[in-house]
Design an enzyme around this catalytic site. Structure first.
Site, PDB file in Angstrom:
ATOM      1  N   PRO A   7     112.172  63.983  -1.629  1.00 34.29           N
ATOM      2  CG  PRO A   7     110.120  64.560  -2.333  1.00 34.29           C
ATOM      3  CD  PRO A   7     110.820  63.854  -1.107  1.00 34.29           C
ATOM      4  CG  ASP A  30     122.505  60.570  -5.233  1.00 33.35           C
ATOM      5  OD1 ASP A  30     123.772  59.833  -5.237  1.00 33.35           O
ATOM      6  OD2 ASP A  30     121.719  59.838  -5.376  1.00 33.35           O
ATOM      7  CE  LYS A  52     124.631  57.432  -8.639  1.00 36.50           C
ATOM      8  NZ  LYS A  52     123.549  56.588  -9.036  1.00 36.50           N
ATOM      9  CG  MET A 167     115.946  59.895 -14.622  1.00 43.82           C
ATOM     10  SD  MET A 167     116.907  58.528 -14.281  1.00 43.82           S
ATOM     11  CE  MET A 167     115.752  57.304 -13.590  1.00 43.82           C
TER      12      MET A 167
HETATM   13  N1  SAH Z   1     114.982  57.738  -5.921  1.00 41.06           N
HETATM   14  C1  SAH Z   1     114.491  58.933  -6.554  1.00 41.06           C
HETATM   15  C2  SAH Z   1     114.383  58.924  -8.210  1.00 41.06           C
HETATM   16  C3  SAH Z   1     116.110  58.722  -8.739  1.00 41.06           C
HETATM   17  S1  SAH Z   1     116.121  58.960 -10.147  1.00 41.06           S
HETATM   18  C4  SAH Z   1     113.223  58.981  -6.074  1.00 41.06           C
HETATM   19  O1  SAH Z   1     112.598  58.006  -5.365  1.00 41.06           O
HETATM   20  O2  SAH Z   1     112.427  59.949  -6.070  1.00 41.06           O
HETATM   21  C5  SAH Z   1     115.995  60.890 -10.656  1.00 41.06           C
HETATM   22  C6  SAH Z   1     114.981  61.227 -10.997  1.00 41.06           C
HETATM   23  O3  SAH Z   1     113.903  61.380 -10.101  1.00 41.06           O
HETATM   24  C7  SAH Z   1     114.983  62.677 -11.836  1.00 41.06           C
HETATM   25  O4  SAH Z   1     115.597  62.610 -13.067  1.00 41.06           O
HETATM   26  C8  SAH Z   1     113.433  62.914 -11.661  1.00 41.06           C
HETATM   27  O5  SAH Z   1     112.870  62.332 -12.808  1.00 41.06           O
HETATM   28  C9  SAH Z   1     112.964  62.454 -10.635  1.00 41.06           C
HETATM   29  N2  SAH Z   1     113.082  63.365  -9.290  1.00 41.06           N
HETATM   30  C10 SAH Z   1     113.766  63.408  -8.217  1.00 41.06           C
HETATM   31  N3  SAH Z   1     113.603  64.358  -7.298  1.00 41.06           N
HETATM   32  C11 SAH Z   1     112.602  65.115  -7.820  1.00 41.06           C
HETATM   33  C12 SAH Z   1     111.855  66.540  -7.721  1.00 41.06           C
HETATM   34  N4  SAH Z   1     111.882  67.179  -6.474  1.00 41.06           N
HETATM   35  N5  SAH Z   1     111.125  66.612  -8.653  1.00 41.06           N
HETATM   36  C13 SAH Z   1     110.567  66.034  -9.546  1.00 41.06           C
HETATM   37  N6  SAH Z   1     111.406  64.890  -9.998  1.00 41.06           N
HETATM   38  C14 SAH Z   1     112.372  64.490  -9.196  1.00 41.06           C
END
Ligand code: SAH
Length: 241
Positions: A7, A30, A52, A167
């Protein structure tokens, strides 16, 4: 190699992810991937931003997929670095299918998904005995950016579940209103975690009824995760927002 970058905090990379990064000729990443993660790639490796996030102009999924195939066909070791875990809202299937259809070998290395990063920051358990017997990961962002039409409202309004919304900022007001209408208690704890595990992480603590206003006022930077459920009344409720 599809690699989960976690994250944000680079220390949440797996050892396998680090090894893959060190073997890569090319890294396609990404824009949710933190710069500290890219530092694990070799200096000579080519690093391509195929970000994206959100609604800005970006190469688009078909272009990214075509690029992956082209590079791998040329015999390069290609790492496709995705935020969090590639299997959670990561559109991994499209890339895997395209690579396999081209006769290329694909590996997937899991990562720490944003929900796990946020739960750790909140010191929260997502399922919690007596409070939440299940956890649901949902997206509040359909193909066109609107709230998906086909959401399962009775499942989402289950007071015995913890709901993690990926999201979910843009459609939060509509989502929370519909959840209340579907019967979820407006007093249900709701926390928005902005940039979970990044150095500038922020948490906005509210209820189902107040989270949309609280979010608007605090202007989160993103990416953000919305978590809803009674489990947040435990240690998470004592974390200062
Ligand atoms: N594959 C990623 C999610 C991709 S979709 C995963 O497993 O975390 C992208 C969404 O993930 C963002 O819009 C947000 O809702 C969430 N996200 C990703 N990184 C984040 C973070 N560090 N803190 C909070 N939300 C996060």
């Amino acid at each position: 190699i599809l690699v989960g970058a976690g994250p944000g905090d680079p220390e949440l990379l797996t050892l396998k992810a680090v090894r893959a990064l060190q073997s890569a000729d090319v890294v396609l990443y990404d824009d949710l991937v933190s710069p500290g993660v890219l530092d694990f790639a070799r200096r000579e490796a080519e690093k391509v931003d195929v970000g994206k996030r959100g609604y800005r102009a970006s190469p688009g999924q078909p272009t990214i997929t075509a690029k992956l195939v082209e590079l791998a066909r040329a015999g390069k070791t290609v790492v496709r670095l995705k935020g969090g875990d590639p299997s959670i809202f990561g559109r991994a299937t499209e890339e895997i299918e395209a690579l396999q259809a081209a006769g290329l070998e694909v590996d997937v290395i899991p990562g720490v998904t944003a929900a796990s990063g946020a739960a750790a920051s909140l010191r929260a358990s997502l399922p919690e005995r007596d409070l939440a017997r299940r956890v649901q990961f949902v997206t509040a962002h359909g193909r066109d950016g609107a709230l998906p039409e086909d959401m399962d409202w009775s499942a989402l309004a289950d007071p015995g579940a913890t709901t993690v919304v990926y999201m979910g900022v843009r459609t939060m007001r509509e989502l929370t209103r519909k959840l209340a209408r579907a019967g979820l208690d407006p007093a249900t704890p709701a926390i928005l975690v902005d940039r979970a595990t990044w150095p500038d992480e922020r948490r906005i603590s509210a209820t189902l009824e107040t989270i949309a206003d609280a979010t608007e006022q605090s202007r989160p930077v993103g990416p953000c995760l919305l978590i809803l459920g009674a489990t947040l009344s435990g240690p998470a409720g004592r974390i200062r927002a």
